[in-house]
Design a protein around this motif. Structure first.
Motif, mmCIF file in Angstrom:
data_model
loop_
_atom_site.group_PDB
_atom_site.id
_atom_site.type_symbol
_atom_site.label_atom_id
_atom_site.label_comp_id
_atom_site.label_asym_id
_atom_site.label_seq_id
_atom_site.Cartn_x
_atom_site.Cartn_y
_atom_site.Cartn_z
ATOM 1 N N GLN A 21 0.842 -1.190 0.000
ATOM 2 C CA GLN A 21 0.000 0.000 0.000
ATOM 3 C C GLN A 21 0.879 1.241 0.000
ATOM 4 N N ILE A 22 0.581 2.170 -0.927
ATOM 5 C CA ILE A 22 1.356 3.402 -1.050
ATOM 6 C C ILE A 22 0.557 4.596 -0.538
ATOM 7 N N LEU A 23 -0.645 4.779 -1.078
ATOM 8 C CA LEU A 23 -1.509 5.865 -0.610
ATOM 9 C C LEU A 23 -2.487 5.318 0.415
ATOM 10 N N ARG A 24 -2.662 6.066 1.500
ATOM 11 C CA ARG A 24 -3.424 5.563 2.641
ATOM 12 C C ARG A 24 -4.553 6.512 3.035
ATOM 13 N N GLY A 25 -5.298 6.976 2.054
ATOM 14 C CA GLY A 25 -6.437 7.830 2.348
ATOM 15 C C GLY A 25 -6.142 9.295 2.097
ATOM 16 N N VAL A 26 -5.999 9.660 0.816
ATOM 17 C CA VAL A 26 -5.670 11.033 0.433
ATOM 18 C C VAL A 26 -6.946 11.797 0.121
ATOM 19 N N GLY A 45 4.754 8.974 -1.721
ATOM 20 C CA GLY A 45 3.547 8.715 -2.496
ATOM 21 C C GLY A 45 3.145 9.816 -3.459
ATOM 22 N N LYS A 46 3.993 10.812 -3.632
ATOM 23 C CA LYS A 46 3.649 11.951 -4.487
ATOM 24 C C LYS A 46 3.435 11.533 -5.945
ATOM 25 N N ALA A 224 4.324 9.244 4.133
ATOM 26 C CA ALA A 224 3.802 7.883 4.280
ATOM 27 C C ALA A 224 2.416 7.718 3.658
ATOM 28 N N GLY A 225 2.222 8.298 2.470
ATOM 29 C CA GLY A 225 0.982 8.080 1.734
ATOM 30 C C GLY A 225 -0.211 8.863 2.218
ATOM 31 N N ARG A 226 0.031 9.877 3.041
ATOM 32 C CA ARG A 226 -1.067 10.701 3.549
ATOM 33 C C ARG A 226 -0.669 12.177 3.482
ATOM 34 N N VAL A 227 -1.666 13.038 3.539
ATOM 35 C CA VAL A 227 -1.407 14.467 3.691
ATOM 36 C C VAL A 227 -1.206 14.725 5.181
#
Length: 253
Positions: A21-26, A45-46, A224-227
């Motif tokens: 998992q790379i993006l975790r709820g953007v 994750g950009k 870490a895949g989040r804002v």
């Protein structure tokens, strides 16, 4: 006025060790005429966000949605996304031997608009855009990105942006590999597009130097895949001074 809404986006990619998992709820919303800068350390994750929105098959959307004026972009094919008004300037543009820049640009414009542009007007528009990007006329007859320098590749990406006039442009580290002069020329091109078409800009970068030329309305810190934090231009200045350590200390793998 158009709106691009990214809602609870989760993205995974297949690796040798299995799915990761790379993006975790953007969550991110961009309106016409706004410039949003995404900054963060390597591996945050950009670029995954950029390629997921554009439709790269390597990335699996496991949850969430991306809405362009209420329509789910994730249900569209890559070409449908382009016709809907999405544009991606790639960090590493690929070479297309045997296809001239002029043919590539006109074919792309025809595909997006659904009809070929009037030749006389089109030639004038291409020459004008190339001149503003300090590109020699002979550039149009070269094969797409073949033998191009880093600066030429990035200027070609912005040339496409100027001619295709999307609603939203995602610029994936467009500043990487550019010297000061090329950075200024590329930035001027992005600013022209925003001023002339009111496009929304999503600018992905590691460094603040491009933000001296392209002024962001909003800055988002990716970790870490989040804002991890959002703010105005002052946030970029703080990142320049302090780095990402305070975010990384609290980030989970």
């Amino acid at each position: 006025m158009s709106t691009l809404e990214i809602k609870n986006l989760h993205v995974s990619v297949e690796t040798k060790e299995g799915s990761k998992q790379i993006l975790r709820g953007v969550d991110l919303t961009i309106n016409s005429g706004e410039t949003h800068a995404i900054m963060g350390p390597n591996g945050s994750g950009k670029s995954t966000l950029a390629y997921s929105i554009a439709g790269h098959p390597k990335y699996e959307i496991t949850d969430g949605e991306v809405l362009l004026d209420g329509e789910n972009v994730l249900e569209m094919s890559v070409d449908e996304r382009a016709r809907a008004g999405m544009f991606l300037a790639m960090q590493y543009p690929v070479e297309v031997p045997g296809v001239s820049v002029s043919n590539f640009l006109r074919t792309a414009k025809t595909a997006i608009d659904g009809e070929a542009p009037a030749l006389r007007t089109w030639v004038k528009d291409v020459k004008s855009a190339m001149a503003q990007l300090r590109m020699d006329d002979s550039f149009a007859e070269r094969s797409v990105n073949e033998g191009f320098s880093g600066g030429e590749k990035k200027r070609h990406e912005i040339l496409q942006l100027e001619l295709l006039k999307p609603k939203f442009a995602i610029l994936d580290e467009t500043d990487s590999g550019l010297d000061v002069d090329a950075l200024r020329i590329v930035s001027e091109g992005v600013n022209r597009v925003k001023d002339n078409t009111d496009a929304g800009i999503l600018l992905i970068t590691h460094y603040t130097r491009i933000l001296r030329y392209i002024k962001p309305d909003f800055v988002h810190v990716f970790v870490a895949g989040r804002v991890a934090e959002e703010g105005g231009p002052e946030l970029a200045e703080r990142l320049e001074a302090e780095g990402y350590d305070r975010y990384l200390q609290g980030a989970t793998a």
